[in-house]
Scaffold this active site. Structure first.
Site, PDB file in Angstrom:
ATOM      1  N   PHE A  56       0.820  -1.219   0.000  1.00 10.94           N
ATOM      2  CA  PHE A  56       0.000   0.000   0.000  1.00 10.94           C
ATOM      3  C   PHE A  56       0.855   1.272   0.000  1.00 10.94           C
ATOM      4  O   PHE A  56       0.337   2.359   0.255  1.00 10.94           O
ATOM      5  CB  PHE A  56      -0.911   0.003   1.239  1.00 10.94           C
ATOM      6  N   TYR A  57       2.151   1.142  -0.282  1.00  8.27           N
ATOM      7  CA  TYR A  57       3.030   2.324  -0.302  1.00  8.27           C
ATOM      8  C   TYR A  57       2.852   3.093  -1.603  1.00  8.27           C
ATOM      9  O   TYR A  57       3.702   3.069  -2.483  1.00  8.27           O
ATOM     10  CB  TYR A  57       4.489   1.897  -0.166  1.00  8.27           C
ATOM     11  N   GLY A  58       1.736   3.772  -1.700  1.00  2.51           N
ATOM     12  CA  GLY A  58       1.433   4.532  -2.910  1.00  2.51           C
ATOM     13  C   GLY A  58       0.273   3.900  -3.659  1.00  2.51           C
ATOM     14  O   GLY A  58      -0.083   2.742  -3.431  1.00  2.51           O
TER      15      GLY A  58
END
Length: 349
Positions: A56-58
């Site tokens: 979910f990093y971006g």
């Protein structure tokens, strides 16, 4: 296929965190980020083998897509030498953990779809937070099934407390636990978690070792403008230590640590902060702990220049240095929650 589950051994003293490459209001060009990952993983002096990713990093799996491109452009033999720790298991729309079998399967299958099957790194998977609606041992069991199938190699934990760790280790060997640790965030020492993990000899992956950029020379030298230069949409504005009144109070211990770094150890504040964590790693007879477990800080850095600044000036700290640093912080306590009062209940679960 293998059903033998073992801990994944993590080489080196450091890892590298990639969140700032993609989960930011204005990410840099992919080519620059790939160049940076190549630089940090192949550097002859402080090259790291542990890379920390987030599903979910971006938006739109951008962190995983970036890493896929890096692997495809990198030497396949070097790829095999890497260990990749990947956080997932969140509902991407709400960023709430979902530890159900359905969601863990969906998350792991999505993650591995970006990792080439040939010459691949060792893969460690972790659910990013504890889902209180699903027994934690069940969630770990769902992840374990993918280790048994050989789809991933190991299991990590993230933002957990003692109770969850105890449940997890009954289900499967745990390769590492990802927790926040820095000179300005020592809660895991104070709450007994460091002692517990040291008893189990489970390594700690220390995220935000520079307290999200506060523990740097630049912060002290530009303290008047530090907060105003953070983009309006940045998540940091929701965190206690970035609130003007709290930041102002914390400048007192920050400047004292800066002076200690420069005047006593002849290094930068960021290097002192990282050297402190490395000193704790394996330390004997520390605050009643016979031998501290391994701790690997995972600073980030979006350019080779920033990487060299963060990783390049590590100093050997003495036991006396540790005592002096502790005294500075005892006399000038750090203010503010790790995140904020609202999110405090989601930590150490």
């Amino acid at each position: 296929m293998s059903n033998q589950i073992e801990k994944v051994e993590i080489p080196g003293k450091f890892g590298y965190g990639t969140m700032s490459l993609t989960w930011t209001s204005n990410p840099q060009a992919e080519e620059k980020s790939i160049e940076t990952i190549k630089f940090i993983t192949s550097h002859p002096e402080f090259g790291v083998k542990l890379i920390n990713l987030g599903e979910f990093y971006g938006p739109n799996d951008s962190n995983l897509k970036l890493f896929e491109k890096f692997l495809k452009s990198n030497d396949p033999n070097l790829n095999e030498s890497l260990v990749v720790s990947i956080k997932g298991g969140l509902d991407v729309s709400t960023l709430r953990p979902d530890g159900s079998k359905e969601n863990i399967s969906k998350s792991i299958e999505n993650v591995v779809s970006y990792i080439p099957k040939e010459n691949r790194p060792k893969l460690i998977y972790e659910i990013a937070r504890v889902d209180k609606t699903v027994p934690y041992e069940d969630t770990i069991g769902y992840i374990k099934e993918y280790v048994e199938k050989g789809i991933i190699d190991g299991i990590s934990l993230s933002e957990v407390g003692k109770e969850s760790i105890a449940k997890a280790i009954k289900v499967a060997p745990i390769s590492c636990v990802e927790l926040e640790l820095s000179l300005f965030s020592q809660e895991l020492i104070d709450n007994g978690l460091l002692a517990y993990l040291s008893e189990q000899q489970i390594p700690i992956i220390a995220y935000s070792p520079l307290c999200r950029g506060i523990l740097t020379d630049s912060t002290v030298e530009n303290s008047d403008t530090f907060l105003t230069k953070i983009p309006e949409t940045d998540f940091k504005h929701h965190l206690d230590k970035f609130k003007p009144e709290i930041f102002k109070q914390n400048l007192i211990p920050l400047k004292k640590l800066y002076d200690f770094a420069h005047n006593v150890k002849n290094t930068s504040l960021e290097s002192l902060a990282l050297s402190w964590i490395l000193k704790l790693s394996g330390q004997k007879n520390f605050r009643g702990i016979e031998k501290v477990t391994r701790i690997l800080p995972i600073p980030s850095g979006s350019t080779p220049k920033r990487i060299e600044s963060n990783f390049g000036n590590i100093v050997e700290l003495t036991d006396e240095d540790l005592d002096e640093i502790e005294q500075i912080l005892k006399e000038n306590p750090v203010k503010g929650f790790r995140y904020n009062e609202q999110l405090e209940g989601t930590l150490f679960q």
